[in-house]
Design a protein around this motif. Structure first.
Motif, short mmCIF file in Angstrom:
data_model
loop_
_atom_site.label_atom_id
_atom_site.label_comp_id
_atom_site.label_asym_id
_atom_site.label_seq_id
_atom_site.Cartn_x
_atom_site.Cartn_y
_atom_site.Cartn_z
N GLN A 1 0.93 -1.13 0.17
CA GLN A 1 0.09 -0.06 -0.02
C GLN A 1 1.08 1.29 0.11
OE1 GLN A 1 -2.91 0.39 3.15
NE2 GLN A 1 -3.34 2.33 2.57
N LEU A 2 0.78 1.88 -1.04
CA LEU A 2 1.70 3.09 -1.13
C LEU A 2 0.84 4.52 -1.37
CD1 LEU A 2 4.22 1.71 -3.94
CD2 LEU A 2 4.28 1.45 -1.64
N LEU A 3 1.49 5.51 -1.44
CA LEU A 3 0.65 6.88 -1.61
C LEU A 3 0.34 6.77 -3.09
CD1 LEU A 3 2.74 9.61 0.43
CD2 LEU A 3 0.52 8.49 0.97
N ASP A 4 -0.54 7.37 -3.52
CA ASP A 4 -1.03 7.55 -5.19
C ASP A 4 -0.04 8.57 -5.75
OD1 ASP A 4 -2.05 7.84 -7.70
OD2 ASP A 4 -4.13 7.54 -6.97
N PRO A 5 1.11 8.20 -6.56
CA PRO A 5 1.84 9.10 -7.12
C PRO A 5 1.31 9.94 -8.14
CG PRO A 5 2.13 7.07 -8.15
CD PRO A 5 1.15 6.92 -7.15
N GLU A 6 0.16 9.81 -8.43
CA GLU A 6 -0.71 10.83 -9.50
C GLU A 6 -1.22 12.16 -8.81
OE1 GLU A 6 -0.46 9.66 -13.13
OE2 GLU A 6 1.15 9.22 -11.75
N ASN A 7 -1.50 11.83 -7.27
CA ASN A 7 -2.31 12.67 -6.47
C ASN A 7 -1.36 13.77 -6.08
OD1 ASN A 7 -3.66 14.06 -4.26
ND2 ASN A 7 -4.85 12.14 -3.97
N GLU A 8 -1.41 15.07 -6.66
CA GLU A 8 -0.21 16.13 -6.45
C GLU A 8 -0.72 16.65 -4.94
OE1 GLU A 8 2.72 18.56 -8.22
OE2 GLU A 8 1.56 16.73 -9.09
N ASP A 9 -1.85 16.76 -4.84
CA ASP A 9 -1.82 17.38 -3.38
C ASP A 9 -1.43 16.38 -2.14
OD1 ASP A 9 -3.16 19.65 -4.37
OD2 ASP A 9 -5.32 18.75 -4.24
N LEU A 10 -1.66 15.11 -2.38
CA LEU A 10 -1.26 14.08 -1.51
C LEU A 10 0.12 14.24 -1.11
CD1 LEU A 10 -2.33 11.87 0.64
CD2 LEU A 10 -1.89 10.17 -1.44
N LEU A 11 0.99 14.13 -2.46
CA LEU A 11 2.25 14.24 -2.18
C LEU A 11 2.80 15.35 -1.86
CD1 LEU A 11 3.37 12.47 -5.82
CD2 LEU A 11 2.67 11.50 -3.48
N ARG A 12 2.19 16.58 -1.98
CA ARG A 12 2.73 17.75 -1.12
C ARG A 12 2.63 17.71 0.13
NH1 ARG A 12 -0.17 20.73 -4.21
NH2 ARG A 12 1.37 21.07 -5.88
N ALA A 13 1.53 17.35 0.51
CA ALA A 13 1.42 17.30 1.94
C ALA A 13 2.21 16.35 2.93
CB ALA A 13 0.00 16.78 2.40
N TYR A 14 2.57 15.07 2.16
CA TYR A 14 3.88 14.16 2.56
C TYR A 14 4.98 14.93 2.58
CZ TYR A 14 6.67 10.38 3.43
OH TYR A 14 7.58 9.47 3.79
#
Length: 299
Positions: free
Chosen positions: A134-147
């Motif tokens: 289970q990984l973060l969705d690499p296409e989700n820009e907002d999610l990656l920015r928060a991480y």
């Protein structure tokens, strides 16, 4: 549990060694008393005899206690591990594992260490291993920015690109390992939710770790009351993910050292087949491949 078992072994070992020493002294060092003038020999011999009897009683009681008073304390099934012990516990668990589930934001450590250990064990044991990542969705820009914002500090700044590259690299590594060991079954789940603590689940243990170097981890054995809860927690979250099957990476492990233009085309097709198109340029894909040689973030 492991610590308790180790202490019990040392307890019995020390008693057996003490028993052997006292018996040898009694038989070969202390002479048999022959008269009133050997009173001190008689006293010493009595002390040695009493010590032998006491040690025998201690051994018998120690052996009976676990059966007469079985422990119901679940804390024996929970261990606090330092960083080195975490690595040892994971490597040991991979040797016989047939199931492994991991929840890690970029799976950097998992893809560099745990997954190769699982691959090696599967090949050596000629057995299948079912893996869920289970990984973060690499296409989700907002999610990656928060991480990236959560991981950044004055000494080291994280970026969206760095997070995305690590995730892409972990997915590529999964396909490479599948290519090397076809009996490994890997499913990747891309999550739209963030989390802090990482989770590794094998057939026999659940391991909860932080995300920074030097942080300890908590190991829950299968006997722990919490083990099933962690398994249910993972499956519940994984069910809500977007699922991918990483296969046919378009490059071999040896080709990753100096990827050719054909290798880059192959890797691009691999990610495109999974619906992952954010890293599409030659430069970005070369960085993804180069991630395999960068240091991991945890251990």
């Amino acid at each position: 549990m492991a610590k308790t078992t180790t202490l019990r072994r040392w307890y019995f070992l020390s008693l057996v060694l003490g028993f052997a020493v006292v018996v040898l002294v009694r038989l070969f060092v202390l002479p048999e008393p022959t008269g009133e003038s050997d009173r001190w020999v008689q006293v010493t011999s009595n002390v040695a005899d009493n010590l032998i009897a006491t040690i025998l009683v201690a051994i018998a009681v120690g052996a009976l206690v676990p059966f007469l008073f079985p422990s119901n304390d679940s804390s024996e099934s929970i261990e606090l591990l330092d960083t080195k012990a975490i690595e040892d516990a994971i490597e040991e668990a991979t040797k016989d594992a047939r199931e492994w589930n991991v929840r890690a934001r970029t799976a950097n450590y998992f893809s560099r260490h745990t997954l190769p250990w699982l691959t090696k064990a599967a090949l050596k044991g000629r057995r299948p291993v079912n893996i869920k990542m289970q990984l973060l969705d690499p296409e989700n820009e907002d999610l990656l920015r928060a991480y990236a914002r959560m991981r950044s500090n004055p000494a080291k700044q994280w970026t969206v690109d760095r997070v995305r590259l690590e995730i892409y690299a972990s997915i590529l590594e999964a396909a490479i390992c599948k290519q090397e060991a076809p009996r490994i079954n890997i499913t990747v789940g891309l999550s739209s939710m963030n989390w802090v603590m990482s989770l590794d689940l094998s057939d026999e243990m659940a391991l909860v770790t932080g995300q920074n170097k030097g942080e300890p981890g908590l190991l829950f054995s299968k006997a722990s009351e919490f083990f099933t809860g962690w398994c249910d927690d993972f499956e519940s979250a994984f069910a809500g993910c977007r699922h991918l099957i990483p296969e046919h990476p378009g490059i071999t492990r040896s080709g990753m050292r100096q990827p050719t233009d054909a290798d880059i085309v192959g890797v691009r097709k691999f990610f495109s087949s999974l619906g992952l198109n954010t890293c599409a340029s030659d430069d970005e894909l070369r960085k993804v491949i180069a991630q395999r040689g960068a240091p991991d973030n945890y251990a």
